[in-house]
Design an enzyme around this catalytic site. Structure first.
Site, PDB file in Angstrom:
ATOM      1  N   SER A   1       0.855  -1.191   0.000  1.00  0.00           N
ATOM      2  CA  SER A   1       0.000   0.000   0.000  1.00  0.00           C
ATOM      3  C   SER A   1       0.891   1.241   0.000  1.00  0.00           C
ATOM      4  CB  SER A   1      -0.866   0.040   1.259  1.00  0.00           C
ATOM      5  OG  SER A   1      -1.522   1.292   1.370  1.00  0.00           O
TER       6      SER A   1
ATOM      7  N   TYR B   1      -1.757  -0.345  10.315  1.00  0.00           N
ATOM      8  CA  TYR B   1      -1.969  -0.874   8.949  1.00  0.00           C
ATOM      9  C   TYR B   1      -0.778  -0.519   8.064  1.00  0.00           C
ATOM     10  CZ  TYR B   1      -3.767  -0.973   4.141  1.00  0.00           C
ATOM     11  OH  TYR B   1      -3.923  -1.194   2.798  1.00  0.00           O
TER      12      TYR B   1
HETATM   13  P1  NAD Z   1     -11.539  -5.556  -0.240  1.00  0.00           P
HETATM   14  O1  NAD Z   1     -12.011  -5.474   1.154  1.00  0.00           O
HETATM   15  O2  NAD Z   1     -12.515  -5.426  -1.336  1.00  0.00           O
HETATM   16  O3  NAD Z   1     -10.715  -6.897  -0.468  1.00  0.00           O
HETATM   17  C1  NAD Z   1      -9.998  -7.535   0.553  1.00  0.00           C
HETATM   18  C2  NAD Z   1     -10.175  -9.017   0.407  1.00  0.00           C
HETATM   19  O4  NAD Z   1      -9.458  -9.704   1.429  1.00  0.00           O
HETATM   20  C3  NAD Z   1     -11.639  -9.418   0.538  1.00  0.00           C
HETATM   21  O5  NAD Z   1     -11.960 -10.367  -0.444  1.00  0.00           O
HETATM   22  C4  NAD Z   1     -11.681 -10.035   1.938  1.00  0.00           C
HETATM   23  O6  NAD Z   1     -12.708 -10.982   2.108  1.00  0.00           O
HETATM   24  C5  NAD Z   1     -10.299 -10.672   2.029  1.00  0.00           C
HETATM   25  N1  NAD Z   1      -9.922 -10.927   3.403  1.00  0.00           N
HETATM   26  C6  NAD Z   1      -9.845 -10.047   4.424  1.00  0.00           C
HETATM   27  N2  NAD Z   1      -9.512 -10.680   5.557  1.00  0.00           N
HETATM   28  C7  NAD Z   1      -9.357 -11.997   5.247  1.00  0.00           C
HETATM   29  C8  NAD Z   1      -9.016 -13.148   5.983  1.00  0.00           C
HETATM   30  N3  NAD Z   1      -8.770 -13.108   7.305  1.00  0.00           N
HETATM   31  N4  NAD Z   1      -8.967 -14.349   5.339  1.00  0.00           N
HETATM   32  C9  NAD Z   1      -9.220 -14.416   4.020  1.00  0.00           C
HETATM   33  N5  NAD Z   1      -9.549 -13.351   3.259  1.00  0.00           N
HETATM   34  C10 NAD Z   1      -9.617 -12.157   3.875  1.00  0.00           C
HETATM   35  O7  NAD Z   1     -10.405  -4.458  -0.382  1.00  0.00           O
HETATM   36  P2  NAD Z   1      -9.335  -4.111  -1.519  1.00  0.00           P
HETATM   37  O8  NAD Z   1      -9.226  -2.654  -1.498  1.00  0.00           O
HETATM   38  O9  NAD Z   1      -9.626  -4.821  -2.779  1.00  0.00           O
HETATM   39  O10 NAD Z   1      -8.014  -4.700  -0.839  1.00  0.00           O
HETATM   40  C11 NAD Z   1      -7.157  -5.633  -1.450  1.00  0.00           C
HETATM   41  C12 NAD Z   1      -5.730  -5.370  -0.990  1.00  0.00           C
HETATM   42  O11 NAD Z   1      -5.332  -4.079  -1.474  1.00  0.00           O
HETATM   43  C13 NAD Z   1      -5.539  -5.339   0.515  1.00  0.00           C
HETATM   44  O12 NAD Z   1      -4.349  -6.017   0.857  1.00  0.00           O
HETATM   45  C14 NAD Z   1      -5.409  -3.854   0.830  1.00  0.00           C
HETATM   46  O13 NAD Z   1      -4.665  -3.619   1.990  1.00  0.00           O
HETATM   47  C15 NAD Z   1      -4.724  -3.360  -0.424  1.00  0.00           C
HETATM   48  N6  NAD Z   1      -4.856  -1.907  -0.675  1.00  0.00           N
HETATM   49  C16 NAD Z   1      -6.080  -1.360  -0.938  1.00  0.00           C
HETATM   50  C17 NAD Z   1      -6.158   0.013  -1.152  1.00  0.00           C
HETATM   51  C18 NAD Z   1      -7.459   0.713  -1.434  1.00  0.00           C
HETATM   52  O14 NAD Z   1      -7.498   1.968  -1.419  1.00  0.00           O
HETATM   53  N7  NAD Z   1      -8.552   0.004  -1.720  1.00  0.00           N
HETATM   54  C19 NAD Z   1      -5.013   0.790  -1.098  1.00  0.00           C
HETATM   55  C20 NAD Z   1      -3.790   0.201  -0.837  1.00  0.00           C
HETATM   56  C21 NAD Z   1      -3.734  -1.172  -0.626  1.00  0.00           C
END
Ligand code: NAD
Length: 247
Positions: free
Chosen positions: A142, A156
């Site tokens: 991130s 985080y």
């Molecule tokens: P999201 O919540 O849509 O996706 C996260 C996924 O992880 C979901 O499918 C959720 O069910 C799964 N998950 C969470 N905890 C879990 C567990 N204990 N066991 C199994 N699965 C689990 O969010 P996203 O934004 O698509 O996030 C995906 C990745 O991108 C993450 O690692 C997040 O930190 C990273 N990220 C997101 C952003 C943003 O702005 N959306 C920015 C930087 C990084």
């Protein structure tokens, strides 16, 4: 040739977009992993199959090492082929300051984002070596790892800093085997993670703060992930790529 892409957290957001687009870009078998959201994962899997790839719907809470081990035991029974991993499953912490960083809260976010991701990577490397057809890994970090995210969620941000360092070390270790390891640092991306982390208005409040004056989409992150896993990036390893609209 029997390629298998494992996408953790593929029920929504960046993971779902990556699984869908992977099918379109030639991955033959896609593991649509999910934690709790089975319905979301089923939707992803049916889109993957509608594009002609085979989907394997597998559940595991990545904060539970035994659950990850069980999932990989099932994968080991499949026909061998090249393996890709998108180490994507993750959670954010609620908005807070140092006074809010209780051991329970910090343990929870590290259990998923760091311990879970490392164990998934460890199991994947075992599978790549056992099958002998090569592979690659992309960890989802991130922009928070660079920014520190003061007064938002420094715990985080620290998990993602750990993922960056893990990526560098693992890339060094696996480069002689031809296994490339890279990471993506998404900036502000339009997904449900912000609402899940208790900030439903985050996108609305911060949407115009990136230099490009808009949040990114899951598909824009997925494009970069799939490039890093493809032969088109065959000499790229140990790279942490920002997909953050200039942030
Ligand atoms: P999201 O919540 O849509 O996706 C996260 C996924 O992880 C979901 O499918 C959720 O069910 C799964 N998950 C969470 N905890 C879990 C567990 N204990 N066991 C199994 N699965 C689990 O969010 P996203 O934004 O698509 O996030 C995906 C990745 O991108 C993450 O690692 C997040 O930190 C990273 N990220 C997101 C952003 C943003 O702005 N959306 C920015 C930087 C990084």
């Amino acid at each position: 040739m029997n390629s298998l892409l494992i996408v953790t957290g593929a029920s929504a957001g960046i993971g779902a977009a990556t699984a869908r687009m992977a099918a379109f870009s030639g991955w033959q078998r896609i593991v649509v992993h999910y934690g709790q959201d089975k319905a979301g994962a089923e939707t992803t899997a049916s889109m993957v199959e509608s594009m002609g790839a085979q989907a394997y719907l597998l559940q595991a809470d990545v904060s539970k090492p035994k659950a990850i081990e069980k999932m990989f035991a099932k994968l080991q029974e499949l026909k061998p082929g090249p393996v890709g991993l998108v180490n994507n499953a993750g959670i954010v912490s609620p908005q807070g300051t140092i006074a809010d960083l209780t051991p329970e809260r910090v343990q929870k976010v590290f259990a998923v984002n760091v311990f879970g991701a490392i164990e998934v990577a460890r199991q994947t490397v075992g599978l790549i070596r056992a099958w002998g057809h090569g592979g690659g890994i992309v960890n989802i970090s991130s922009a928070a790892a660079r920014l520190g995210s003061a007064n938002q969620y420094i715990d985080y941000a620290a998990t993602k800093g750990a993922i960056d360092t893990f990526t560098l070390g693992l890339a060094d270790e696996l480069a002689p085997e031809g296994i490339r390891v890279n990471a993506i640092r998404p900036g502000l991306i339009e997904t449900a993670i912000h609402a899940k982390g208790g900030q439903p208005d985050r996108l609305e409040k911060l949407g115009r703060t990136p230099p490009m004056r808009r949040p990114g989409t899951s598909e824009e992150v997925a494009e970069a992930v799939l490039w890093l896993l493809s032969e088109r990036s065959s000499y790229v390893t140990r790279t942490i790529l920002d997909v953050a609209g200039g942030r």
